[in-house]
Design a protein around this motif. Sequence first.
Motif, PDB file in Angstrom:
ATOM      1  N   ALA A   1       7.762   0.172  -3.839  1.00 33.86           N
ATOM      2  CA  ALA A   1       7.219   0.984  -4.922  1.00 33.86           C
ATOM      3  C   ALA A   1       6.425   0.122  -5.892  1.00 33.86           C
ATOM      4  CB  ALA A   1       8.345   1.703  -5.655  1.00 33.86           C
ATOM      5  N   LEU A   2       6.959  -1.085  -6.205  1.00 36.03           N
ATOM      6  CA  LEU A   2       6.247  -1.951  -7.145  1.00 36.03           C
ATOM      7  C   LEU A   2       4.898  -2.368  -6.571  1.00 36.03           C
ATOM      8  CD1 LEU A   2       9.096  -4.147  -8.651  1.00 36.03           C
ATOM      9  CD2 LEU A   2       7.792  -2.321  -9.724  1.00 36.03           C
TER      10      LEU A   2
ATOM     11  N   LEU B   1       3.086  -0.732  -4.456  1.00 31.93           N
ATOM     12  CA  LEU B   1       2.185   0.426  -4.524  1.00 31.93           C
ATOM     13  C   LEU B   1       1.653   0.629  -5.936  1.00 31.93           C
ATOM     14  CD1 LEU B   1       3.907   3.034  -2.224  1.00 31.93           C
ATOM     15  CD2 LEU B   1       1.617   2.105  -2.002  1.00 31.93           C
ATOM     16  N   PHE B   2       2.534   0.480  -6.931  1.00 33.63           N
ATOM     17  CA  PHE B   2       2.083   0.673  -8.300  1.00 33.63           C
ATOM     18  C   PHE B   2       1.033  -0.355  -8.690  1.00 33.63           C
ATOM     19  CE2 PHE B   2       5.697   3.462  -9.721  1.00 33.63           C
ATOM     20  CZ  PHE B   2       4.866   4.444 -10.213  1.00 33.63           C
TER      21      PHE B   2
ATOM     22  N   ILE C   1      16.675  -2.379  -2.355  1.00 32.15           N
ATOM     23  CA  ILE C   1      15.786  -3.446  -2.835  1.00 32.15           C
ATOM     24  C   ILE C   1      14.427  -3.300  -2.171  1.00 32.15           C
ATOM     25  CG2 ILE C   1      15.465  -5.933  -2.956  1.00 32.15           C
ATOM     26  CD1 ILE C   1      17.842  -5.620  -4.384  1.00 32.15           C
TER      27      ILE C   1
ATOM     28  N   LEU D   1      -2.217   0.501  -7.096  1.00 31.24           N
ATOM     29  CA  LEU D   1      -2.798   1.626  -7.827  1.00 31.24           C
ATOM     30  C   LEU D   1      -3.419   1.177  -9.142  1.00 31.24           C
ATOM     31  CD1 LEU D   1      -0.358   4.648  -7.826  1.00 31.24           C
ATOM     32  CD2 LEU D   1      -2.726   4.635  -7.152  1.00 31.24           C
ATOM     33  N   GLY D   2      -2.649   0.373  -9.868  1.00 33.45           N
ATOM     34  CA  GLY D   2      -3.114  -0.082 -11.171  1.00 33.45           C
ATOM     35  C   GLY D   2      -4.293  -1.019 -11.041  1.00 33.45           C
TER      36      GLY D   2
ATOM     37  N   LEU E   1      13.050  -0.593  -1.061  1.00 27.91           N
ATOM     38  CA  LEU E   1      12.343   0.536  -1.676  1.00 27.91           C
ATOM     39  C   LEU E   1      11.717   0.130  -3.007  1.00 27.91           C
ATOM     40  CD1 LEU E   1      14.702   3.576  -1.049  1.00 27.91           C
ATOM     41  CD2 LEU E   1      12.501   3.121  -0.020  1.00 27.91           C
ATOM     42  N   ILE E   2      12.495  -0.614  -3.809  1.00 24.32           N
ATOM     43  CA  ILE E   2      11.979  -1.024  -5.115  1.00 24.32           C
ATOM     44  C   ILE E   2      10.734  -1.881  -4.946  1.00 24.32           C
ATOM     45  CG2 ILE E   2      12.486  -2.389  -7.169  1.00 24.32           C
ATOM     46  CD1 ILE E   2      15.397  -1.558  -6.896  1.00 24.32           C
TER      47      ILE E   2
END
Lengths: 312, 55
Positions: B27-28, B30-31, B21, B34-35, B23-24
């Motif tokens: 990652a979200l 970070l995305f 969880i 980025l976006g 990690l998820i």
Amino acid sequence: MEGDLLVLIVAVMQSAVRAGTPILFVCIGEIFAERSGVLNVGLEGLMLVGAIAGFTAGFNTGNPWIGLVAAAVCGALFSAIHAYATITLRADQIVSGLTLTILGTGISGFFGKPMIGQVGPGFERLPIPGLARIPFVGPVLFDQDAMVYLSFLVVPIAWWVMYKTHLGLAIRSVGENPATADSLGVSVTKVRYGCVLFGGAMAGLGGAYLSLAYTTMWIEQMSGGRGWITLALVIFAAWNPARAVLGAYLFGGADALQLRIQAVGLGLPTYFLMMLPYVLTIVILVLASRASLRRRIGAPAGLGIPYSREER
Amino acid sequence: MGGLYVGGETVQITMKLPVNIVLIIQALILFFVLGGDILSRYRLAFDRQEAPSGG
């Protein structure tokens, strides 16, 4: 003694093809993505997502083919995140790819929890009658499972599409010089989206091979660095699907040989042997980068650079 | 980045969240960072000209 050695060589080469096939699938997909100018370093995550999607679907339906379709669809969906971030939002491709790996690891681990220890359906070995009896070549190439045969089909098709069709020309031109391609009426965005999604689907298939054919179970982090090896392999193959076959089986061979030596028990430390494929990766990267200095092996010029119409 | 890692470990210990969880979520985050980056490069402009009357 002579006969024994031959049997051993055939056995090693047979498992080299088996171990090389997942890498081959992923490599073909990544070649398409990189040829169109999008570097996707999230292969490791995509493979894991493909592996768990394929296993879950196969386990619940009892049909590994449905698992394959599920793996390809999930791989494509996941790479769509990368495509949106790098093509539409023009984010950094490396960062986005690494993030995709983290996301894939997390999601596959989360959804894979109930699947640990289960044994699912898998692709059985399916010798082709007649062809499998050819000495030496038969058992190595034609006594394999259905996915290996699928990869025999995919490689020539991929090569043909890349070098002999209009679509392939569009993909290569978008990767070399997107502004020129755009001025000739090729939609850079569409081609790149298509290639990244295709790459994701193939990475999903490669992952599914691990959980449906190579083994028939789900193990957390089961891709074991194959995604990273593939990135080196794409360079080794000089972005050519035909040369990817050679590289994939070479890596598969390193993998197979390592297991075989362990089984025979030559007294070499296990960890040293497990290092072999990765050492090979580094060696090939070093050689490839030197060769590229000499004659520019043909990396797509637009690789890794986001394309913006307003800045051309 | 460091904050994300340490925060992730702390949450695992205090809330007993599984590592996946964490990690998820990382990652979200970070995305979205980025976006969201594109918003710092471009300014949103709302065109007022055709909005008021429906014609």
